[in-house]
Design a protein around this motif. Structure first.
Motif, PDB file in Angstrom:
ATOM      1  N   PRO A  76       0.913  -1.034   0.023  1.00  0.00           N
ATOM      2  CA  PRO A  76       0.499   0.119  -0.528  1.00  0.00           C
ATOM      3  C   PRO A  76       1.139   1.534   0.222  1.00  0.00           C
ATOM      4  O   PRO A  76       0.072   2.332  -0.444  1.00  0.00           O
ATOM      5  CB  PRO A  76      -0.747   0.155   1.535  1.00  0.00           C
ATOM      6  CG  PRO A  76       0.078  -0.632   2.094  1.00  0.00           C
ATOM      7  CD  PRO A  76       0.510  -1.811   1.595  1.00  0.00           C
ATOM      8  N   SER A  77       2.085   0.753   0.494  1.00  0.00           N
ATOM      9  CA  SER A  77       2.986   2.194   0.554  1.00  0.00           C
ATOM     10  C   SER A  77       2.744   2.478  -0.680  1.00  0.00           C
ATOM     11  O   SER A  77       3.115   4.208  -1.167  1.00  0.00           O
ATOM     12  CB  SER A  77       4.272   1.760   1.482  1.00  0.00           C
ATOM     13  OG  SER A  77       3.695   1.833   2.543  1.00  0.00           O
ATOM     14  N   LEU A  85       0.148   4.869  -2.212  1.00  0.00           N
ATOM     15  CA  LEU A  85       0.008   5.908  -1.162  1.00  0.00           C
ATOM     16  C   LEU A  85       1.520   7.150  -2.109  1.00  0.00           C
ATOM     17  O   LEU A  85       1.209   8.272  -2.745  1.00  0.00           O
ATOM     18  CB  LEU A  85       0.978   5.819  -0.486  1.00  0.00           C
ATOM     19  CG  LEU A  85       0.739   6.950   0.769  1.00  0.00           C
ATOM     20  CD1 LEU A  85      -0.987   8.053   0.575  1.00  0.00           C
ATOM     21  CD2 LEU A  85       0.974   6.523   2.054  1.00  0.00           C
ATOM     22  N   LEU A  86       2.386   6.634  -2.382  1.00  0.00           N
ATOM     23  CA  LEU A  86       3.697   6.835  -2.902  1.00  0.00           C
ATOM     24  C   LEU A  86       3.247   7.723  -4.530  1.00  0.00           C
ATOM     25  O   LEU A  86       3.638   8.245  -4.941  1.00  0.00           O
ATOM     26  CB  LEU A  86       4.508   6.720  -3.079  1.00  0.00           C
ATOM     27  CG  LEU A  86       5.671   6.148  -2.123  1.00  0.00           C
ATOM     28  CD1 LEU A  86       6.879   5.704  -2.334  1.00  0.00           C
ATOM     29  CD2 LEU A  86       6.668   7.968  -1.530  1.00  0.00           C
ATOM     30  N   LEU A  87       2.575   6.827  -5.347  1.00  0.00           N
ATOM     31  CA  LEU A  87       2.341   6.829  -7.105  1.00  0.00           C
ATOM     32  C   LEU A  87       0.984   7.609  -6.495  1.00  0.00           C
ATOM     33  O   LEU A  87       1.408   8.756  -7.388  1.00  0.00           O
ATOM     34  CB  LEU A  87       1.884   5.416  -7.627  1.00  0.00           C
ATOM     35  CG  LEU A  87       1.504   5.356  -8.903  1.00  0.00           C
ATOM     36  CD1 LEU A  87       2.533   5.822  -9.670  1.00  0.00           C
ATOM     37  CD2 LEU A  87       0.800   4.328  -8.982  1.00  0.00           C
ATOM     38  N   LEU A  88      -0.019   7.592  -5.825  1.00  0.00           N
ATOM     39  CA  LEU A  88      -0.882   9.127  -6.051  1.00  0.00           C
ATOM     40  C   LEU A  88      -0.152   9.989  -5.430  1.00  0.00           C
ATOM     41  O   LEU A  88      -0.951  11.412  -6.307  1.00  0.00           O
ATOM     42  CB  LEU A  88      -1.918   8.291  -5.442  1.00  0.00           C
ATOM     43  CG  LEU A  88      -2.662   7.044  -6.032  1.00  0.00           C
ATOM     44  CD1 LEU A  88      -3.692   7.332  -4.482  1.00  0.00           C
ATOM     45  CD2 LEU A  88      -3.949   7.762  -6.684  1.00  0.00           C
ATOM     46  N   VAL A 131      -3.889   1.793   5.672  1.00  0.00           N
ATOM     47  CA  VAL A 131      -2.051   1.801   5.914  1.00  0.00           C
ATOM     48  C   VAL A 131      -2.842   1.530   8.041  1.00  0.00           C
ATOM     49  O   VAL A 131      -1.783   0.680   8.357  1.00  0.00           O
ATOM     50  CB  VAL A 131      -1.205   2.731   5.781  1.00  0.00           C
ATOM     51  CG1 VAL A 131      -0.119   2.736   6.372  1.00  0.00           C
ATOM     52  CG2 VAL A 131      -1.107   3.352   4.310  1.00  0.00           C
ATOM     53  N   ILE A 132      -2.991   2.996   8.065  1.00  0.00           N
ATOM     54  CA  ILE A 132      -3.735   2.497   9.400  1.00  0.00           C
ATOM     55  C   ILE A 132      -3.758   1.506  10.258  1.00  0.00           C
ATOM     56  O   ILE A 132      -3.555   0.901  11.213  1.00  0.00           O
ATOM     57  CB  ILE A 132      -4.236   4.202   9.673  1.00  0.00           C
ATOM     58  CG1 ILE A 132      -3.851   4.763   9.012  1.00  0.00           C
ATOM     59  CG2 ILE A 132      -4.980   3.944  11.527  1.00  0.00           C
ATOM     60  CD1 ILE A 132      -4.668   6.391   9.587  1.00  0.00           C
ATOM     61  N   PHE A 189       9.845   1.261   0.161  1.00  0.00           N
ATOM     62  CA  PHE A 189       7.981   2.491   0.203  1.00  0.00           C
ATOM     63  C   PHE A 189       7.852   2.978   1.694  1.00  0.00           C
ATOM     64  O   PHE A 189       7.239   4.126   0.882  1.00  0.00           O
ATOM     65  CB  PHE A 189       7.580   1.384  -0.551  1.00  0.00           C
ATOM     66  CG  PHE A 189       7.521   0.868  -2.074  1.00  0.00           C
ATOM     67  CD1 PHE A 189       7.603   1.722  -2.930  1.00  0.00           C
ATOM     68  CD2 PHE A 189       7.535  -0.331  -2.727  1.00  0.00           C
ATOM     69  CE1 PHE A 189       8.000   1.580  -3.932  1.00  0.00           C
ATOM     70  CE2 PHE A 189       7.674  -0.744  -4.037  1.00  0.00           C
ATOM     71  CZ  PHE A 189       8.089  -0.008  -4.637  1.00  0.00           C
ATOM     72  N   ALA A 190       7.727   2.184   2.499  1.00  0.00           N
ATOM     73  CA  ALA A 190       7.198   2.768   3.847  1.00  0.00           C
ATOM     74  C   ALA A 190       7.978   4.203   3.836  1.00  0.00           C
ATOM     75  O   ALA A 190       7.583   5.202   4.958  1.00  0.00           O
ATOM     76  CB  ALA A 190       7.291   1.526   4.556  1.00  0.00           C
TER      77      ALA A 190
END
Length: 230
Positions: free
Chosen positions: A15-16, A19-22, A57-58, A126-127
C-alpha cells in the motif's frame, strides 16, 4: 480478471507504493493549475483516494486504528463540504486539521511498522519514502491552516496575500530535506515554530529511518552462523 486480481494483490501487499504513486500524480496535476469545477473535483477525488489508502495503512500497522480512521473520515467529510461550495474559513481549517492528523497518523504507523520488522523488504523501502512524503504533506496542511488564521504568516516576493498550495508544499519539502531552496519565508511566530518543528523532523528522519534501513540491510547480509560448534 487475472490482471485485476494481480493489481489487488500488489495493492494489498504494497500500500505504501500506491500511496507514493498517488501523491506523485497529485504533484503532476498541480502543474496544471486552474479553478474549474472539473479540476477541483479531480484533485478532491485523488485526495480522497490518498486518504483511503492511508486508512488501509493505519489498519495494517500498529496504530490506534479508531482514532486514525476518525481523522480520515473527518478529512473526507469537511473537504467534501468545501468542494460543494461551503467557503467558510473554519471549514477549511477543520478539513486541513483532519487531513494533517490523518497524514501524521499514517506516518507514525508506518514508522512503528518499520522499526518492528527484522528484515529489509520492498515494503520497508516504499514505507520509508511514504513516511517522508506523509510528514511533508502534513506540515503543508498546517502551514495552510496558519495562513488561513493569520494571512500574513508568509512572505513571498512573487505572491502577495495567501500562498498557493504548491508553494506551501514546496516550502515543506525544502525545510524537511534541509535544502532551503524555497523563496517562501515564514514570518509569523506560529509559522516559524512549525518550520522549526519540521526541520527537527527532517533531521530525525535521516538519523532514525535511514540508519534503520542500513541496519536492516546489514542484518540481511550477515553470514548465517552454523548451529554446530567446530
Amino acid at each position: 480478471m487475472h490482471a485485476l486480481i494481480g493489481i489487488w494483490k500488489v495493492f494489498r501487499l504494497l500500500p505504501s507504493a500506491w500511496l507514493l504513486l498517488l501523491q506523485f500524480f497529485i504533484l503532476i496535476l498541480s502543474v496544471v493549475v486552474n479553478h474549474s469545477a472539473t479540476y477541483r473535483t479531480l484533485t478532491w477525488v485523488l485526495g480522497v483516494l490518498v486518504l483511503l489508502i492511508i486508512a488501509k495503512v493505519i489498519r495494517q500497522t500498529p496504530m490506534f486504528t479508531i482514532i486514525g480512521l476518525v481523522f480520515v473520515g473527518g478529512a473526507v467529510f469537511f473537504s467534501l463540504l468545501h468542494l460543494l461550495g461551503v467557503q467558510h474559513v473554519m471549514i477549511q481549517v477543520i478539513a486541513h486539521a483532519f487531513e494533517a492528523a490523518a497524514y501524521f497518523s499514517a506516518a507514525y504507523g508506518l514508522l512503528r511498522y518499520m522499526f518492528e520488522d527484522r528484515y529489509l523488504t520492498k515494503d520497508e523501502l516504499f514505507a520509508a519514502g511514504a513516511v517522508f512524503t506523509l510528514i511533508a504533506w502534513g506540515f503543508a496542511f498546517l502551514y495552510n491552516i496558519c495562513q488561513l488564521l493569520m494571512p500574513l504568516s508568509f512572505q513571498n516576493p512573487n505572491i502577495t496575500g495567501l500562498q498557493t498550495w504548491l508553494d506551501l508544499l514546496f516550502l515543506s519539502f525544502s525545510l524537511q530535506s534541509a535544502t532551503g531552496l524555497s523563496d517562501l519565508i515564514p514570518i509569523s511566530a506560529p509559522a516559524r515554530v512549525l518550520a522549526m518543528l519540521q526541520m527537527f523532523c527532517g533531521v530525525m528522519y535521516l538519523a532514525l529511518v535511514v540508519s534503520r534501513l542500513i541496519a536492516l540491510q546489514y542484518i540481511a547480509h550477515l553470514p548465517k552462523q552454523s548451529s554446530h560448534k567446530e
